[in-house]
Design a protein around this motif. Structure first.
Motif, PDB file in Angstrom:
ATOM      1  N   ALA A  43     -19.909  -2.769  21.912  1.00  0.00           N
ATOM      2  CA  ALA A  43     -21.276  -3.231  22.140  1.00  0.00           C
ATOM      3  C   ALA A  43     -21.476  -3.384  23.639  1.00  0.00           C
ATOM      4  O   ALA A  43     -20.569  -3.822  24.343  1.00  0.00           O
ATOM      5  CB  ALA A  43     -21.530  -4.565  21.440  1.00  0.00           C
ATOM      6  N   SER A  70     -24.449  -3.056  12.811  1.00  0.00           N
ATOM      7  CA  SER A  70     -24.900  -4.347  13.323  1.00  0.00           C
ATOM      8  C   SER A  70     -26.315  -4.297  13.881  1.00  0.00           C
ATOM      9  O   SER A  70     -27.044  -5.291  13.841  1.00  0.00           O
ATOM     10  CB  SER A  70     -23.932  -4.836  14.418  1.00  0.00           C
ATOM     11  N   LYS A  71     -26.737  -3.132  14.404  1.00  0.00           N
ATOM     12  CA  LYS A  71     -28.062  -3.022  14.993  1.00  0.00           C
ATOM     13  C   LYS A  71     -29.164  -3.080  13.942  1.00  0.00           C
ATOM     14  O   LYS A  71     -30.328  -3.297  14.271  1.00  0.00           O
ATOM     15  CB  LYS A  71     -28.167  -1.727  15.806  1.00  0.00           C
ATOM     16  N   ARG A  78     -25.942 -11.005  10.834  1.00  0.00           N
ATOM     17  CA  ARG A  78     -24.776 -10.634  11.644  1.00  0.00           C
ATOM     18  C   ARG A  78     -23.821 -11.806  11.792  1.00  0.00           C
ATOM     19  O   ARG A  78     -22.597 -11.641  11.695  1.00  0.00           O
ATOM     20  CB  ARG A  78     -25.224 -10.146  13.028  1.00  0.00           C
ATOM     21  N   SER A 159     -18.398  -3.127  14.644  1.00  0.00           N
ATOM     22  CA  SER A 159     -19.652  -3.220  15.389  1.00  0.00           C
ATOM     23  C   SER A 159     -20.243  -4.620  15.280  1.00  0.00           C
ATOM     24  O   SER A 159     -20.819  -5.131  16.250  1.00  0.00           O
ATOM     25  CB  SER A 159     -20.658  -2.171  14.890  1.00  0.00           C
ATOM     26  N   LYS A 163     -20.759  -6.954  18.552  1.00  0.00           N
ATOM     27  CA  LYS A 163     -22.115  -7.355  18.933  1.00  0.00           C
ATOM     28  C   LYS A 163     -22.294  -8.863  18.908  1.00  0.00           C
ATOM     29  O   LYS A 163     -22.906  -9.431  19.825  1.00  0.00           O
ATOM     30  CB  LYS A 163     -23.155  -6.690  18.029  1.00  0.00           C
ATOM     31  N   ASP A 167     -23.346 -10.925  22.126  1.00  0.00           N
ATOM     32  CA  ASP A 167     -24.593 -11.702  22.119  1.00  0.00           C
ATOM     33  C   ASP A 167     -24.338 -13.155  22.498  1.00  0.00           C
ATOM     34  O   ASP A 167     -25.134 -13.778  23.222  1.00  0.00           O
ATOM     35  CB  ASP A 167     -25.258 -11.629  20.748  1.00  0.00           C
ATOM     36  N   GLU A 244     -28.531   0.122  21.328  1.00  0.00           N
ATOM     37  CA  GLU A 244     -27.526  -0.800  20.801  1.00  0.00           C
ATOM     38  C   GLU A 244     -27.990  -2.247  20.673  1.00  0.00           C
ATOM     39  O   GLU A 244     -27.209  -3.110  20.350  1.00  0.00           O
ATOM     40  CB  GLU A 244     -26.255  -0.782  21.667  1.00  0.00           C
ATOM     41  N   ARG A 245     -29.243  -2.556  20.952  1.00  0.00           N
ATOM     42  CA  ARG A 245     -29.622  -3.951  20.838  1.00  0.00           C
ATOM     43  C   ARG A 245     -29.745  -4.353  19.398  1.00  0.00           C
ATOM     44  O   ARG A 245     -29.648  -5.480  19.058  1.00  0.00           O
ATOM     45  CB  ARG A 245     -30.947  -4.190  21.555  1.00  0.00           C
TER      46      ARG A 245
END
Length: 245
Positions: A43, A70-71, A78, A159, A163, A167, A244-245
């Motif tokens: 990520a 995950s996106k 998540r 993923s 992520k 985050d 990828e956000r």
């Protein structure tokens, strides 16, 4: 002499169909004798600020309801999946800071990060599935899967771990550098981020090997945290993206 481990070294002789479901690759590999299949994903590759985070996960037969790229998941979903994966699966995560990305280069940081996180797993995988591109230099067989985070369960799990970890880091980074909105855009190349970058200039968490950061740095220098001087970076320029956000 034939090794006693010959059965777990049989190659995967076909590519599972996409409609075989998220666990199709792992089922096919298990039939070939590869039980501990590790998925690896990252990520933050397209961001122009913050770290690159790489994760590896071995599910080893574990089924996780609702697992997906995950996106495509809500932040709450998540977080819930992250808690289950880290409690029940075999996993490791590696955080590569922006300064190392500038020094080594983005792609090399990505590839070496994948090798490092796979080597750090407490159980040695018998096969590795990676998202998008191959990982050279591994001691076990491997296969890159295009859009693997949408097609392969262990990659999707990696993923999620990568992520959520990133985050959380970006939310903490916002507390140290509140002028950029890191808690919202997570360091990606949004209009709001570029406006803040133009207003404030880069902070030490930005990637000075990215041209959109260098152009706002007044000469392409990386500020040292806590001091008023800077050190010159190399010429491996990239442009941050908003994926990828």
């Amino acid at each position: 002499m034939i090794s006693a481990n010959w059965e777990i070294r049989r190659p995967l002789r076909f590519t599972p169909r996409r409609d075989a479901g998220m666990y199709g690759y792992e089922r096919a590999l298990a039939h070939g004798g590869f039980r501990r299949v590790a998925g690896v994903d990252e990520a933050g590759r397209g961001a122009c600020a913050g770290p690159l985070v790489v994760a590896a996960v071995i599910l080893d037969g574990l089924r996780i309801e609702g697992l997906a790229d995950s996106k495509l998941l809500t932040p709450a979903r998540r977080e819930a999946l992250y808690e289950q994966i880290t409690a029940e699966a075999v996993w490791r995560v590696l955080v590569i800071p922006s300064a190392e990305i500038d020094r080594v280069g983005l792609h090399r940081s990505n590839i070496t990060g994948m090798r490092r996180v796979l080597a750090a797993l407490p159980e040695r995988p018998s096969y590795v599935l990676s998202d998008g591109f191959g990982v050279p230099g591994l001691e076990v067989p491997s296969l890159p899967v295009i859009k693997g985070d949408r097609a392969v369960a262990c990659i999707a799990a990696a993923s999620v771990v990568a992520k959520v970890t990133r985050d959380r880091i970006m939310a903490e980074m916002h507390l140290t550098h509140p002028g950029y909105g890191f808690d919202v855009h997570k360091g990606y190349n949004t209009a709001e981020h570029m406006a803040a970058l133009s207003l404030h200039g880069p902070c030490p968490e930005h990637r000075f090997s990215f041209s959109n950061v260098i152009s706002r740095a007044g000469g392409g220098s990386r500020p040292l945290a806590g001091v008023g001087r800077s050190v010159r970076t190399g010429k491996n320029e990239k442009v941050g993206g908003d994926d990828e956000r």
